[in-house]
Design an enzyme around this catalytic site. Structure first.
Site, PDB file in Angstrom:
ATOM      1  N   LYS A 184      -0.516  -0.837  -6.344  1.00  0.00           N
ATOM      2  CA  LYS A 184      -1.207   0.254  -6.293  1.00  0.00           C
ATOM      3  C   LYS A 184      -2.855   0.201  -6.149  1.00  0.00           C
ATOM      4  O   LYS A 184      -3.248  -0.991  -6.806  1.00  0.00           O
ATOM      5  CB  LYS A 184      -0.692   1.572  -7.107  1.00  0.00           C
ATOM      6  CG  LYS A 184       0.543   1.656  -6.923  1.00  0.00           C
ATOM      7  CD  LYS A 184       1.262   2.498  -5.940  1.00  0.00           C
ATOM      8  CE  LYS A 184       2.487   1.978  -5.766  1.00  0.00           C
ATOM      9  NZ  LYS A 184       3.675   3.465  -6.002  1.00  0.00           N
TER      10      LYS A 184
HETATM   11  C1  LIG Z   1       5.075   3.652  -5.827  1.00  0.00           C
HETATM   12  C2  LIG Z   1       5.394   4.676  -5.662  1.00  0.00           C
HETATM   13  C3  LIG Z   1       6.385   5.615  -6.392  1.00  0.00           C
HETATM   14  C4  LIG Z   1       7.034   5.077  -7.728  1.00  0.00           C
HETATM   15  O1  LIG Z   1       6.075   4.797  -8.567  1.00  0.00           O
HETATM   16  P1  LIG Z   1       6.765   3.559  -9.556  1.00  0.00           P
HETATM   17  O2  LIG Z   1       5.482   3.490 -10.583  1.00  0.00           O
HETATM   18  O3  LIG Z   1       6.963   2.470  -8.952  1.00  0.00           O
HETATM   19  O4  LIG Z   1       7.703   4.138 -10.401  1.00  0.00           O
HETATM   20  C5  LIG Z   1       6.788   6.901  -5.929  1.00  0.00           C
HETATM   21  N1  LIG Z   1       6.431   7.473  -4.780  1.00  0.00           N
HETATM   22  C6  LIG Z   1       5.719   6.546  -3.771  1.00  0.00           C
HETATM   23  C7  LIG Z   1       5.658   7.094  -2.521  1.00  0.00           C
HETATM   24  C8  LIG Z   1       5.139   5.254  -4.088  1.00  0.00           C
HETATM   25  O5  LIG Z   1       4.527   4.752  -3.389  1.00  0.00           O
END
Ligand SMILES: *Cc1c(COP(=O)(O)O)cnc(C)c1O
Length: 391
Positions: A184
């Site tokens: 991210k």
């Molecule tokens: C990364 C992501 C999540 C979940 O995040 P985690 O921290 O991996 O649990 C949820 N929704 C979207 C669209 C994502 O890209």
């Protein structure tokens, strides 16, 4: 593998390393000043009153739905074109995901379709800013308001971005949720953040992440028996450690710098691919380009190509040590969704068509133009070979 170009790579420097070491030296590893500082930084950046740090984006979405009182018998409208977690959390609280097809350009939920899918059992709209794209978020907010249901904004892919009118990602829903997995825009290793202006909702999320304790629960170490072992509701342990939060504090300080680097990489890709007729390039919401938060760089093959050719291109890139992926397979076609909801194949044709053509290319702040050029050259060669094979 010296020539390996990964799909993603976190941008971490000495400041992150010393922040983490400082926490280790302090001995305070959970529930402390780093969590609070991180919450303030993310809330402020989203224009929100409250930030509630949790240990993943998924946990944040889960707690948000619980705090909104969503459960068995309720329907939540959401997108089939997303990472699977955005729909899983609806199942986790016992509610039913109602999928609506996406807009062919932005790949976000189509507001008109969402409105048509509202029933008397609809309790929320869970919308995702796919790949950081803010398109339709204001319109989805308006649909939610009209029907007096909350919009839950899965802004896990959009931190720091703004829409064409300058509104912050994370600021559209009654509640928004970020994720801080290593791919991210900001990472804490694992982590997430709930943001909202609703005092009660924020307090409920704080209690739910901390074993159902009251928000002001204290351990009582100062003398009297405290409220630490009093549990007001069924809670979870979704707390974020001080080690992770300290990483987040530094990453938030560097957010603009990292987003600028991401924009530059996206610009190189666009420059080197825009004359390729076999490709549809990613397009942020028109008018938001300069403030778009780039999460990934996902191209789509044009209409002449299908999933078989797309998979062959991804395999080819990987054989050249270039990371690539098919973001995203449709959620309603996942094996366990077929079990839970039955066969919905063919019901969301825009999402299904798009997901058979997407290729996520290597994308991270420190990617340089030489490697972008190499990826583009390989990609174009592989597509040309697939084109010839079909002809
Ligand atoms: C990364 C992501 C999540 C979940 O995040 P985690 O921290 O991996 O649990 C949820 N929704 C979207 C669209 C994502 O890209």
């Amino acid at each position: 593998m010296p020539n390996h170009i990964p799909l993603s790579q976190p941008d971490l420097g000495d400041a992150e390393i010393s922040a983490v070491v400082d926490v280790l030296r302090s001995g305070r590893l959970s529930i402390g000043p780093q969590q609070e500082a991180f919450e303030h930084a993310v809330a402020r950046r989203s224009g929100r009153m409250h930030g509630v740090a949790v240990n993943s984006g998924t946990a944040g979405l889960h707690l948000a739905l619980l705090a909104l009182g969503i459960g068995p018998g309720d329907e939540v409208i959401t997108t089939p074109f997303s990472f699977v977690a955005s729909a899983n959390v609806i199942l986790m609280v016992g509610a039913t995901p109602v999928f609506v097809d996406v807009c062919p350009r932005s790949l976000n939920l189509e507001p008109a379709g969402v409105e048509a899918a509202v029933t008397e059992r609809t309790r929320a709209i869970l919308a995702v800013e796919v790949f950081g794209n803010t398109t339709h978020m204001a319109a989805l907010e308006a649909v939610a308001r009209k029907h007096e249901i909350p919009l839950v904004e899965d802004c896990c892919e959009a931190l720091g971005g703004r829409d064409a009118t300058g509104r912050d990602a994370g600021g559209f829903g009654r509640v928004g949720v970020y994720g801080f997995y290593p791919n991210k825009q900001v990472t804490t290793g694992e982590g997430g953040m709930i943001v909202t202006d609703d005092d009660q909702l924020a307090d409920l999320c704080r209690s739910l992440r901390n074993q159902g304790r009251a928000v002001n629960a204290h351990s009582g170490l100062a003398g009297r028996i405290g409220s630490w072992l009093t549990h007001e509701r069924l809670g979870f342990n979704c707390r974020l450690s001080e080690i992770a939060a300290a990483l987040g504090v530094v990453q938030m300080q560097r957010l603009d710098e990292m987003l600028e680097k991401r924009r530059r990489v996206a610009g190189w890709y666009t420059q080197h691919l825009m004359d390729a007729p076999e490709l549809v390039l990613p397009q942020p919401e028109p008018g938001s380009e300069g403030q778009h938060s780039w999460f990934v760089y996902v191209v789509r093959l044009s209409s002449g190509f299908g999933p078989a050719e797309r998979d062959a291109v991804i395999d080819g890139l990987r054989k050249h040590d270039i990371g690539a992926s098919n973001y995203f397979p449709c959620i309603h076609l996942q094996p366990f969704y077929r079990e839970v909801l039955g066969d919905l194949s063919g019901r969301f044709p825009v999402a299904e068509r798009a997901s058979g053509k997407t290729i996520a290319l290597p994308f991270f702040p420190d990617l340089d133009e030489t490697r972008v050029e190499l990826v583009c050259r390989r990609l174009r060669d592989l597509i040309a070979a697939e084109g010839l094979r079909r002809a």
